[in-house]
Design an enzyme around this catalytic site. Structure first.
Site, PDB file in Angstrom:
ATOM      1  N   MET A   6      56.545 -32.772  16.956  1.00  0.00           N
ATOM      2  CA  MET A   6      55.842 -33.770  16.241  1.00  0.00           C
ATOM      3  C   MET A   6      55.423 -34.435  17.857  1.00  0.00           C
ATOM      4  O   MET A   6      54.348 -35.017  17.779  1.00  0.00           O
ATOM      5  CB  MET A   6      56.245 -34.583  15.489  1.00  0.00           C
ATOM      6  CG  MET A   6      56.334 -34.358  14.139  1.00  0.00           C
ATOM      7  SD  MET A   6      55.030 -34.043  13.574  1.00  0.00           S
ATOM      8  CE  MET A   6      54.320 -35.565  13.763  1.00  0.00           C
ATOM      9  N   ASP A   7      56.037 -34.145  18.944  1.00  0.00           N
ATOM     10  CA  ASP A   7      55.791 -35.472  20.237  1.00  0.00           C
ATOM     11  C   ASP A   7      54.682 -34.467  20.511  1.00  0.00           C
ATOM     12  O   ASP A   7      53.221 -35.306  21.424  1.00  0.00           O
ATOM     13  CB  ASP A   7      56.797 -35.517  21.232  1.00  0.00           C
ATOM     14  CG  ASP A   7      57.403 -33.892  21.487  1.00  0.00           C
ATOM     15  OD1 ASP A   7      56.891 -32.872  20.595  1.00  0.00           O
ATOM     16  OD2 ASP A   7      58.062 -34.527  22.480  1.00  0.00           O
ATOM     17  N   ASP A  10      52.973 -32.389  29.210  1.00  0.00           N
ATOM     18  CA  ASP A  10      53.960 -33.405  29.296  1.00  0.00           C
ATOM     19  C   ASP A  10      55.282 -33.432  29.547  1.00  0.00           C
ATOM     20  O   ASP A  10      56.738 -32.128  29.585  1.00  0.00           O
ATOM     21  CB  ASP A  10      54.447 -33.704  27.046  1.00  0.00           C
ATOM     22  CG  ASP A  10      54.768 -34.845  26.593  1.00  0.00           C
ATOM     23  OD1 ASP A  10      55.610 -35.178  28.088  1.00  0.00           O
ATOM     24  OD2 ASP A  10      55.353 -34.603  25.636  1.00  0.00           O
ATOM     25  N   GLY A  30      62.255 -39.242  22.252  1.00  0.00           N
ATOM     26  CA  GLY A  30      62.136 -37.847  22.044  1.00  0.00           C
ATOM     27  C   GLY A  30      64.281 -37.389  22.325  1.00  0.00           C
ATOM     28  O   GLY A  30      64.283 -38.610  22.096  1.00  0.00           O
ATOM     29  N   ASN A  31      63.725 -37.050  22.816  1.00  0.00           N
ATOM     30  CA  ASN A  31      65.320 -36.311  23.026  1.00  0.00           C
ATOM     31  C   ASN A  31      65.788 -37.697  23.872  1.00  0.00           C
ATOM     32  O   ASN A  31      67.430 -37.235  23.720  1.00  0.00           O
ATOM     33  CB  ASN A  31      65.450 -35.142  23.554  1.00  0.00           C
ATOM     34  CG  ASN A  31      64.909 -34.078  22.883  1.00  0.00           C
ATOM     35  OD1 ASN A  31      65.818 -33.736  21.501  1.00  0.00           O
ATOM     36  ND2 ASN A  31      64.164 -33.910  22.671  1.00  0.00           N
ATOM     37  N   SER A  32      66.029 -38.111  24.626  1.00  0.00           N
ATOM     38  CA  SER A  32      66.738 -38.336  25.308  1.00  0.00           C
ATOM     39  C   SER A  32      66.303 -40.204  25.663  1.00  0.00           C
ATOM     40  O   SER A  32      67.303 -41.262  25.625  1.00  0.00           O
ATOM     41  CB  SER A  32      66.599 -38.252  27.549  1.00  0.00           C
ATOM     42  OG  SER A  32      66.367 -36.985  27.831  1.00  0.00           O
ATOM     43  N   TYR A  53      50.410 -23.248  15.165  1.00  0.00           N
ATOM     44  CA  TYR A  53      51.848 -22.929  14.857  1.00  0.00           C
ATOM     45  C   TYR A  53      51.842 -21.894  13.644  1.00  0.00           C
ATOM     46  O   TYR A  53      51.169 -22.548  12.557  1.00  0.00           O
ATOM     47  CB  TYR A  53      52.844 -23.863  14.986  1.00  0.00           C
ATOM     48  CG  TYR A  53      54.058 -24.147  15.754  1.00  0.00           C
ATOM     49  CD1 TYR A  53      53.487 -23.114  16.843  1.00  0.00           C
ATOM     50  CD2 TYR A  53      55.455 -24.194  15.787  1.00  0.00           C
ATOM     51  CE1 TYR A  53      53.965 -23.625  18.682  1.00  0.00           C
ATOM     52  CE2 TYR A  53      55.447 -24.083  17.356  1.00  0.00           C
ATOM     53  CZ  TYR A  53      55.517 -24.027  17.729  1.00  0.00           C
ATOM     54  OH  TYR A  53      56.293 -24.060  19.550  1.00  0.00           O
ATOM     55  N   LYS A 104      60.736 -44.312  23.615  1.00  0.00           N
ATOM     56  CA  LYS A 104      59.693 -45.263  23.991  1.00  0.00           C
ATOM     57  C   LYS A 104      59.390 -46.860  23.152  1.00  0.00           C
ATOM     58  O   LYS A 104      59.263 -46.130  22.534  1.00  0.00           O
ATOM     59  CB  LYS A 104      58.546 -44.833  24.590  1.00  0.00           C
ATOM     60  CG  LYS A 104      58.234 -44.238  26.322  1.00  0.00           C
ATOM     61  CD  LYS A 104      59.380 -43.052  26.242  1.00  0.00           C
ATOM     62  CE  LYS A 104      58.861 -41.705  25.680  1.00  0.00           C
ATOM     63  NZ  LYS A 104      60.100 -40.542  25.470  1.00  0.00           N
TER      64      LYS A 104
HETATM   65  N1  LIG Z   1      61.961 -45.960  33.214  1.00  0.00           N
HETATM   66  C1  LIG Z   1      61.699 -44.530  33.229  1.00  0.00           C
HETATM   67  N2  LIG Z   1      63.423 -44.831  32.436  1.00  0.00           N
HETATM   68  C2  LIG Z   1      63.794 -43.348  32.299  1.00  0.00           C
HETATM   69  N3  LIG Z   1      63.302 -42.624  32.793  1.00  0.00           N
HETATM   70  C3  LIG Z   1      62.461 -42.187  33.357  1.00  0.00           C
HETATM   71  C4  LIG Z   1      62.246 -43.758  33.758  1.00  0.00           C
HETATM   72  N4  LIG Z   1      60.550 -43.731  34.678  1.00  0.00           N
HETATM   73  C5  LIG Z   1      61.098 -42.153  34.680  1.00  0.00           C
HETATM   74  N5  LIG Z   1      61.573 -41.527  33.852  1.00  0.00           N
HETATM   75  C6  LIG Z   1      61.886 -40.012  34.054  1.00  0.00           C
HETATM   76  O1  LIG Z   1      61.656 -39.459  32.485  1.00  0.00           O
HETATM   77  C7  LIG Z   1      61.942 -38.557  31.985  1.00  0.00           C
HETATM   78  C8  LIG Z   1      62.104 -37.787  30.699  1.00  0.00           C
HETATM   79  O2  LIG Z   1      61.285 -38.283  30.693  1.00  0.00           O
HETATM   80  P1  LIG Z   1      60.907 -39.301  29.032  1.00  0.00           P
HETATM   81  O3  LIG Z   1      60.959 -40.302  29.088  1.00  0.00           O
HETATM   82  O4  LIG Z   1      59.042 -38.351  28.674  1.00  0.00           O
HETATM   83  O5  LIG Z   1      61.650 -38.163  28.316  1.00  0.00           O
HETATM   84  P2  LIG Z   1      61.797 -37.852  26.074  1.00  0.00           P
HETATM   85  O6  LIG Z   1      60.958 -38.560  25.356  1.00  0.00           O
HETATM   86  O7  LIG Z   1      63.718 -38.466  26.053  1.00  0.00           O
HETATM   87  O8  LIG Z   1      61.983 -36.333  26.776  1.00  0.00           O
HETATM   88  P3  LIG Z   1      61.492 -35.881  25.107  1.00  0.00           P
HETATM   89  O9  LIG Z   1      59.649 -35.606  25.576  1.00  0.00           O
HETATM   90  O10 LIG Z   1      61.121 -34.042  26.568  1.00  0.00           O
HETATM   91  O11 LIG Z   1      61.938 -35.121  24.196  1.00  0.00           O
HETATM   92  C9  LIG Z   1      63.295 -38.618  33.518  1.00  0.00           C
HETATM   93  O12 LIG Z   1      63.591 -37.194  33.823  1.00  0.00           O
HETATM   94  C10 LIG Z   1      63.387 -40.148  33.921  1.00  0.00           C
HETATM   95  O13 LIG Z   1      63.828 -39.531  35.209  1.00  0.00           O
HETATM   96  C1  LIG Z   2      60.333 -29.828  22.453  1.00  0.00           C
HETATM   97  C2  LIG Z   2      60.442 -30.486  22.711  1.00  0.00           C
HETATM   98  C3  LIG Z   2      61.861 -30.176  22.339  1.00  0.00           C
HETATM   99  C4  LIG Z   2      59.913 -31.940  23.689  1.00  0.00           C
HETATM  100  O1  LIG Z   2      60.285 -32.938  22.837  1.00  0.00           O
HETATM  101  C5  LIG Z   2      60.133 -31.255  20.989  1.00  0.00           C
HETATM  102  O2  LIG Z   2      58.587 -30.522  21.212  1.00  0.00           O
HETATM  103  C6  LIG Z   2      61.037 -30.237  19.883  1.00  0.00           C
HETATM  104  O3  LIG Z   2      62.202 -30.314  19.140  1.00  0.00           O
HETATM  105  N1  LIG Z   2      59.689 -29.362  19.039  1.00  0.00           N
HETATM  106  C7  LIG Z   2      60.055 -29.073  18.223  1.00  0.00           C
HETATM  107  C8  LIG Z   2      60.147 -27.517  19.258  1.00  0.00           C
HETATM  108  C9  LIG Z   2      58.608 -26.992  19.386  1.00  0.00           C
HETATM  109  O4  LIG Z   2      57.600 -27.513  19.289  1.00  0.00           O
HETATM  110  O5  LIG Z   2      58.415 -25.137  18.384  1.00  0.00           O
HETATM  111  K   LIG Z   3      58.782 -37.637  24.663  1.00  0.00           K
END
Ligand SMILES: Nc1ncnc2c1ncn2[C@@H]1O[C@H](COP(=O)(O)OP(=O)(O)OP(=O)(O)O)[C@@H](O)[C@H]1O
Ligand SMILES: CC(C)(CO)[C@@H](O)C(=O)NCCC(=O)O
Ligand SMILES: [K+]
Length: 249
Positions: free
Chosen positions: A101-102, A122, A8-10, A93, A13
């Site tokens: 892709m997520d 999500d 993901g962006n942050s 789209y 997993k």
């Molecule tokens: N064990 C954990 N570790 C990190 N973040 C967690 C955890 N449990 C819950 N969170 C929460 O989940 C959120 C991040 O969610 P997720 O990991 O789905 O994001 P991501 O995949 O990085 O983002 P995105 O899918 O938008 O690109 C944060 O707000 C965080 O506080």
């Molecule tokens: C919206 C996010 C950032 C969520 O992880 C990701 O799905 C993404 O980069 N999407 C590309 C833009 C779109 O889905 O329209």
């Molecule tokens: K994600």
């Protein structure tokens, strides 16, 4: 055993699953490529035979991660790529390659589990909703700032919103009107997320009546659970779609 990664962006997993029955051997969440390799390398008795990846990061970042995995574990990572159509789902789209892709894999996973119309919510760095009709047509979706982005925007653009992570966590024991900055912000942002989720449900009802399934995934799914009691919480939904898009045997 197979290493599965959702970048993901942050956070990244990760899971290690058995080839034969997909049983989960181990898993975790990390904030860097290096931490990922360290955690997986530390697993005793795991010998990887494959790896599949879904990433919403740049191509360069994803390539760098694949190279790192290849060096560390001697396996070639399979990266999920966009498709116009897969497993009975048609990408909604105008330019199918632009759909995250997520989102695409979560939609594939949800349609596979629901075998009918479904709504995917999500909640990660971004909050996303996607709609798949009973005939497999992906109708599109919505993207909003998730909890981490709402919070950090408030902190960044105001001078007097400041608090630490521990008090943020304590503030969420209730959603009553906040009597301190941390309570006001944290509870306010949770109510925004819940409002997002409820609005998506309204949209789904307008489209399909009561004849649809709701899936809730992403790290912040627990924050809206009570607002959408009919939702199935499936933390691994993206991995369900990843296995469909990148079969390994
Ligand atoms: N064990 C954990 N570790 C990190 N973040 C967690 C955890 N449990 C819950 N969170 C929460 O989940 C959120 C991040 O969610 P997720 O990991 O789905 O994001 P991501 O995949 O990085 O983002 P995105 O899918 O938008 O690109 C944060 O707000 C965080 O506080
Ligand atoms: C919206 C996010 C950032 C969520 O992880 C990701 O799905 C993404 O980069 N999407 C590309 C833009 C779109 O889905 O329209
Ligand atoms: K994600």
């Amino acid at each position: 055993m197979i290493l599965e990664l959702d970048c993901g962006n942050s956070f990244i997993k990760w899971r290690v699953i058995h080839v034969t029955d997909a049983a989960i051997e181990s898993g975790g969440i990390v904030d860097s490529d290096q931490a990922l390799v360290a955690e997986v390398a530390a697993l005793a008795s795991v010998r990887l035979t494959g790896c599949r990846i879904v990433s919403v990061r740049s191509e360069d970042e994803t390539d760098a991660l694949c190279a790192l995995i290849s060096r560390a574990f001697a396996v070639q990572a399979l990266v999920a790529h966009p498709a116009r159509e897969m497993a009975g789902v048609r990408n909604g789209y105008d330019d199918y390659q632009r759909l995250g892709m997520d989102r695409w894999l979560a939609a594939l996973g949800a349609f596979h589990l629901a075998r009918g119309a479904c709504l995917v919510i999500d909640l990660g760095t971004a909050a996303k909703a996607d709609f798949v009709a009973a005939d497999g047509e992906h109708l599109g979706g919505y993207i909003c700032p998730g909890m981490p982005l709402m919070r950090s925007q408030l902190r960044t653009h105001t001078r007097r919103i400041r608090y630490d992570d521990a008090s943020a966590e304590r503030a969420l024991t209730s959603l009553a009107p906040g009597r301190s900055t941390v309570e006001a912000v944290e509870r306010g942002c949770v109510l925004m997320l819940q409002g997002f989720a409820r609005t998506q449900l309204d949209q789904a009802r307008a489209l399909w009546g009561e004849d649809f399934a709701v899936f809730l995934t992403g790290g912040d799914a627990p924050l809206v659970r009570e607002a959408v009691p009919q939702a199935r919480v499936v933390p691994d939904l993206v991995f369900v779609g990843l296995a469909m898009a990148c079969p390994l045997d």
